[in-house]
Design a protein around this motif. Structure first.
Motif, short mmCIF file in Angstrom:
data_model
loop_
_atom_site.label_atom_id
_atom_site.label_comp_id
_atom_site.label_asym_id
_atom_site.label_seq_id
_atom_site.Cartn_x
_atom_site.Cartn_y
_atom_site.Cartn_z
N SER A 20 -36.78 58.63 0.42
CA SER A 20 -37.53 59.70 0.87
C SER A 20 -37.73 60.25 -1.27
CB SER A 20 -36.63 60.68 1.03
OG SER A 20 -37.59 61.70 1.79
N THR B 260 -45.17 62.44 5.86
CA THR B 260 -44.78 61.82 7.94
C THR B 260 -44.22 61.15 8.05
OG1 THR B 260 -47.08 61.60 7.64
CG2 THR B 260 -46.74 63.67 8.01
N ALA C 137 -36.51 60.06 12.02
CA ALA C 137 -37.26 60.19 10.44
C ALA C 137 -36.49 59.74 9.83
CB ALA C 137 -36.64 61.71 10.43
N ASN C 138 -34.94 59.30 9.71
CA ASN C 138 -34.51 58.36 8.61
C ASN C 138 -33.58 57.28 9.34
OD1 ASN C 138 -35.22 61.12 6.86
ND2 ASN C 138 -33.25 60.68 6.26
N GLN D 79 -45.79 58.96 2.84
CA GLN D 79 -44.06 59.19 3.03
C GLN D 79 -43.50 60.76 4.16
OE1 GLN D 79 -41.53 60.51 0.39
NE2 GLN D 79 -40.51 58.23 -0.26
N HIS E 297 -40.31 64.20 7.08
CA HIS E 297 -40.80 63.02 8.32
C HIS E 297 -40.92 62.82 9.12
CE1 HIS E 297 -39.93 60.73 3.91
NE2 HIS E 297 -38.83 61.70 3.76
N PRO F 211 -41.03 58.03 8.32
CA PRO F 211 -39.50 57.48 8.58
C PRO F 211 -39.88 57.24 7.33
CG PRO F 211 -40.57 55.80 10.21
CD PRO F 211 -41.79 57.18 9.78
N VAL F 212 -38.06 57.39 7.07
CA VAL F 212 -37.07 56.72 5.98
C VAL F 212 -37.09 55.52 6.39
CG1 VAL F 212 -35.74 57.29 4.11
CG2 VAL F 212 -37.07 59.05 5.19
N ASN G 31 -40.14 53.47 1.21
CA ASN G 31 -39.61 53.63 2.38
C ASN G 31 -40.71 53.32 3.66
OD1 ASN G 31 -37.92 56.97 1.80
ND2 ASN G 31 -37.76 55.14 0.66
#
Length: 300
Positions: A88, A240, A149-150, A238, A188, A242-243, A218
């Motif tokens: 991120s 909006t 998101a992550n 990045q 994200h 996902p990581v 990412n």
């Protein structure tokens, strides 16, 4: 030895992080530039209680500056990796390390990004640990207003979106732990579209140079690039998107990388890399002692 440098993002902050760097003569110019840009002192914020330091508008600049100081010291000793990546916020630090942007420009972008994110006041994020991935992905697909998101590792993710939608997912998927995160909004996720649009407008005014070291994004975790236009597009997406950290780790493992060095506060990323790419040798450099240990083991 094929080496990746990785840079931490929000969540890696700790009280007194960077303390031994702030009195170094080599750090003074950057600390003064930071104070001029931010209007407050990095060292002062790092000594505050964790609730103050963990506010997005303070966390992100502090993490960036500490990593940047450590990057400069490593480079001055002749060290350089084969590829760069960050989690991120850490991706902006990677752009500094790659010389795509200079220190001040990077910090100005971090400041604007952190302010935009701190102003997000709808939605939330929850970390999930220990779950059936197929079941989780199926429930997310069936639930409007929430996204993965992550994607940090096979058994650790963060979901983001509408608070009620997050609750529905947590109610329907069995997990070992579900931990609401102390953030102001649904980072994200599509709920950050307004902030992302404003950040894209800011980015449009900034010149990106060819990366001197390839950067792994990412958003696009399988294709390191040195192209400045591509890197600007990826960092714009990045906020909006996902990581995809688990996929970054899988890429590093399958592409012959042997060593990962986490540069900055904490050891969150090396912990995640260990879960997915256990073949990589791991180092953490968050202070001068750890930097000296790394140099002693990895003599140029």
């Amino acid at each position: 030895m094929q080496t990746v440098w990785v840079f931490p993002g929000q969540g890696s902050q700790a009280v007194d992080m960077g303390a031994d760097l702030f009195n170094q003569q080599s750090s003074q110019e950057k600390l003064q530039i930071a104070q001029d840009i931010l209007g407050w002192a990095i060292a002062d914020k790092c000594h505050k209680e964790i609730t103050e330091l963990s506010k997005t508008q303070f966390t992100q600049p502090c993490l960036y500056v500490i990593s940047a100081i450590l990057i400069d010291i490593l480079k001055s000793k002749g060290y350089s990796p084969n590829v760069l990546t960050g989690h991120s916020l850490g991706e902006l630090t990677a752009l500094y390390a790659a010389e795509v942007i200079d220190f001040a420009t990077g910090l100005e972008l971090v400041r604007e990004r952190s302010l935009l994110m701190s102003q997000a006041t709808t939605g939330g994020m929850t970390a999930l640990i220990g779950f059936d991935r197929a079941a989780l992905e199926a429930v997310i697909a069936q639930t409007a207003g929430v996204v993965l998101a992550n994607d940090n590792s096979a058994d650790q993710v963060v979901i983001s979106g509408d608070i009620e939608a997050i609750k529905q997912v947590c109610d329907r998927v069995k997990t070992k732990r579900a931990i609401p995160l102390p953030v102001s909004g649904a980072f994200h996720s599509p709920m950050m579209a307004g902030a992302a649009e404003k950040f894209t407008q800011i980015l449009a005014k900034v010149e990106f140079k060819d990366a001197q070291i390839p950067v792994l994004s990412n958003v696009q975790p399988h294709q390191p690039t040195t192209d400045p236009t591509k890197l600007k597009s990826l960092i714009a997406q990045q906020m909006t998107a996902p990581v995809r950290w688990r996929e970054i780790c899988l890429y590093l493992q399958s592409s012959g990388y042997e060593q990962a060095v986490e540069i900055g506060s904490g050891k969150v990323l090396t912990g995640l890399i260990k879960r997915t790419a256990s073949n990589l040798k791991l180092f953490n450099i968050s202070n001068l002692n750890q930097l000296a240990e790394y140099v002693s083991v990895n003599q140029n």
